[in-house]
Design a protein around this motif. Structure first.
Motif, mmCIF file in Angstrom:
data_model
loop_
_atom_site.group_PDB
_atom_site.id
_atom_site.type_symbol
_atom_site.label_atom_id
_atom_site.label_comp_id
_atom_site.label_asym_id
_atom_site.label_seq_id
_atom_site.Cartn_x
_atom_site.Cartn_y
_atom_site.Cartn_z
ATOM 1 N N GLY A 145 0.822 -1.192 0.000
ATOM 2 C CA GLY A 145 0.000 0.000 0.000
ATOM 3 C C GLY A 145 0.862 1.250 0.000
ATOM 4 O O GLY A 145 1.990 1.252 0.491
ATOM 5 N N SER A 146 0.321 2.334 -0.545
ATOM 6 C CA SER A 146 1.105 3.568 -0.582
ATOM 7 C C SER A 146 1.270 4.166 0.803
ATOM 8 O O SER A 146 2.236 4.877 1.063
ATOM 9 C CB SER A 146 0.449 4.595 -1.511
ATOM 10 O OG SER A 146 -0.849 4.933 -1.059
ATOM 11 N N ARG A 147 0.335 3.859 1.704
ATOM 12 C CA ARG A 147 0.467 4.255 3.105
ATOM 13 C C ARG A 147 0.241 3.032 3.970
ATOM 14 O O ARG A 147 -0.319 2.041 3.552
ATOM 15 C CB ARG A 147 -0.547 5.337 3.467
ATOM 16 C CG ARG A 147 -0.244 6.689 2.846
ATOM 17 C CD ARG A 147 -1.251 7.719 3.327
ATOM 18 N NE ARG A 147 -0.871 9.058 2.922
ATOM 19 C CZ ARG A 147 -1.204 9.608 1.758
ATOM 20 N NH1 ARG A 147 -1.924 8.919 0.900
ATOM 21 N NH2 ARG A 147 -0.831 10.826 1.470
ATOM 22 N N GLY A 148 0.687 3.141 5.219
ATOM 23 C CA GLY A 148 0.552 2.020 6.140
ATOM 24 C C GLY A 148 1.867 1.291 6.260
ATOM 25 O O GLY A 148 2.930 1.798 5.919
ATOM 26 N N PRO A 175 -2.668 2.811 -4.163
ATOM 27 C CA PRO A 175 -3.129 3.954 -3.368
ATOM 28 C C PRO A 175 -4.293 3.566 -2.474
ATOM 29 O O PRO A 175 -5.023 2.621 -2.762
ATOM 30 C CB PRO A 175 -3.554 4.976 -4.431
ATOM 31 C CG PRO A 175 -3.965 4.132 -5.593
ATOM 32 C CD PRO A 175 -3.043 2.939 -5.584
ATOM 33 N N ASP A 176 -4.458 4.319 -1.388
ATOM 34 C CA ASP A 176 -5.577 4.028 -0.489
ATOM 35 C C ASP A 176 -6.738 4.990 -0.690
ATOM 36 O O ASP A 176 -7.677 5.018 0.099
ATOM 37 C CB ASP A 176 -5.123 4.062 0.975
ATOM 38 C CG ASP A 176 -4.504 5.402 1.360
ATOM 39 O OD1 ASP A 176 -4.432 6.291 0.498
ATOM 40 O OD2 ASP A 176 -4.103 5.545 2.530
ATOM 41 N N GLN A 177 -6.688 5.800 -1.768
ATOM 42 C CA GLN A 177 -7.815 6.675 -2.068
ATOM 43 C C GLN A 177 -9.015 5.855 -2.500
ATOM 44 O O GLN A 177 -8.892 4.706 -2.908
ATOM 45 C CB GLN A 177 -7.458 7.679 -3.175
ATOM 46 C CG GLN A 177 -6.455 8.736 -2.737
ATOM 47 C CD GLN A 177 -5.040 8.340 -3.121
ATOM 48 O OE1 GLN A 177 -4.727 7.158 -3.184
ATOM 49 N NE2 GLN A 177 -4.190 9.322 -3.362
ATOM 50 N N ASP A 178 -10.176 6.497 -2.437
ATOM 51 C CA ASP A 178 -11.414 5.825 -2.823
ATOM 52 C C ASP A 178 -11.583 5.731 -4.334
ATOM 53 O O ASP A 178 -12.454 5.024 -4.814
ATOM 54 C CB ASP A 178 -12.627 6.558 -2.228
ATOM 55 C CG ASP A 178 -12.679 6.429 -0.715
ATOM 56 O OD1 ASP A 178 -12.146 5.428 -0.194
ATOM 57 O OD2 ASP A 178 -13.231 7.334 -0.065
ATOM 58 N N THR A 179 -10.757 6.471 -5.094
ATOM 59 C CA THR A 179 -10.884 6.446 -6.547
ATOM 60 C C THR A 179 -10.677 5.032 -7.069
ATOM 61 O O THR A 179 -9.669 4.391 -6.766
ATOM 62 C CB THR A 179 -9.847 7.381 -7.194
ATOM 63 O OG1 THR A 179 -10.035 8.687 -6.666
ATOM 64 C CG2 THR A 179 -10.015 7.415 -8.698
#
Length: 327
Positions: A145-148, A175-179
């Motif tokens: 993941g891009s974050r975490g 990415p963790d975005q909702d897109t």
């Protein structure tokens, strides 16, 4: 469970398996062998790592690979930079239980996404970046993941960039975005005339073949700054020459990396005047995946992730595959 978490332990727990018999799996150094190739995904229970897990499961199903789900346990260090504080049995037990519970939940979710995929889980002692980088040595790809993947991971770059820099295989950063990426969209690949650009283009063609989609090869050029007036048409002519040279670069690389298998993958070329990252992003609104080389033209040593790859990880809301040269 993983009863040996702690200093001096082998560092590996499991594997716990699902999705069918696992008769040929490497288990804590035994003499059995893993026959099929696999994809490794790192998890930590965050939203970002859940999206990475789902991506990895879908990619495994698509490619016919097995799936390895890894949780890294980074033991706390206090008492000075060279002193590793002893951890009590109770704390070890709790960390072990938490890790196994996390992996069990992850395995169930992965099985929901890709019930046809054979998978296993393991806990590894060490920092997430180090554990996943080491796991890349025998993996087809690593997904993160891009974050975490770290208690202090408050920005993109700490783990994902380090894994993408060190890994011995392609790294998907999710990415963790909702897109939601376009399922039918093209694969956008950043290209230059370096060997890394060729590696990225080759990988993009293979992914497009699997996904039954096309690729959009993007390259960029920048006009030089001039301090003296130029005759009318000189800059226009220079710009046209650079544009044609950039198109020729893409065509030359396509000729180099196409195979009989990928020869029918549809391609389109996009040439942008300006910074490379902005050019890639401008052509990636409908992309399901962006592919870039880990470095570009001019890199002489593999110490840092290339500026284009790093900036894309910061700025895009699309999955990015960072591709290094074959090891």
């Amino acid at each position: 469970m993983c009863p040996d978490i702690g200093p001096g332990s082998p560092g590996t727990c499991g594997p716990s398996t699902t999705g069918g018999a696992q008769e040929d799996l490497v288990i804590n150094g035994t003499d059995t062998e893993l026959i099929m190739t696999h994809i490794t995904v790192g998890i930590d229970g965050s939203t970002g790592s859940t999206r990475a897990l789902e991506w990895a499961a879908a990619e495994s199903s698509l490619t016919g690979c097995d799936l390895e789900i890894v949780h890294a346990v980074d033991l706390p260090r206090t008492g000075g930079i060279f002193t590793n504080t002893a951890i009590g049995d109770k704390a070890i037990t709790e960390m072990s239980r938490f890790s196994q519970d996390l992996l069990d939940i992850a395995a169930r979710r992965a099985a929901e996404v890709a019930p046809d995929v054979r998978m296993w889980t393991r806990t590894e002692v060490g920092s997430p970046a180090a554990v996943l980088s080491a796991a890349s040595s025998d993996a087809e790809a690593v997904v993160v993941g891009s974050r975490g993947l770290g208690a202090f991971e408050s920005f993109i770059g700490s783990v994902s960039v380090r894994v993408a820099t060190r890994a011995g295989c392609p790294v998907f950063v999710i990415p963790d975005q909702d897109t939601e990426p376009s399922r039918g969209g093209p694969i956008v690949v950043g290209v230059d005339d370096s060997e890394y650009g060729a590696a990225a283009l080759r990988f993009a063609l293979q992914e497009a073949l699997l996904r039954k989609t096309s690729i959009r090869a993007v390259t960029a050029y920048q006009l030089p700054m001039v301090s003296v007036p130029l005759q009318p048409g000189v800059m226009t002519s220079f710009e046209q020459d650079e544009h044609e040279r950039a198109l020729a670069t893409i065509e030359k690389l396509l000729d180099q990396v196409r195979t009989d298998e990928t020869n029918d993958v549809k391609t389109e070329s996009a040439v942008v005047q300006g910074p490379t990252v902005e050019g890639i992003l401008a052509h990636a609104n409908d992309a399901q995946l962006i592919v870039v080389g880990s470095h570009g033209r001019g890199m002489v040593r593999r110490l840092l992730l290339g500026s284009v790859s790093r900036r894309l990880l910061y700025e895009t809301d699309r999955p990015v595959a960072v591709v290094d040269l074959p090891h």
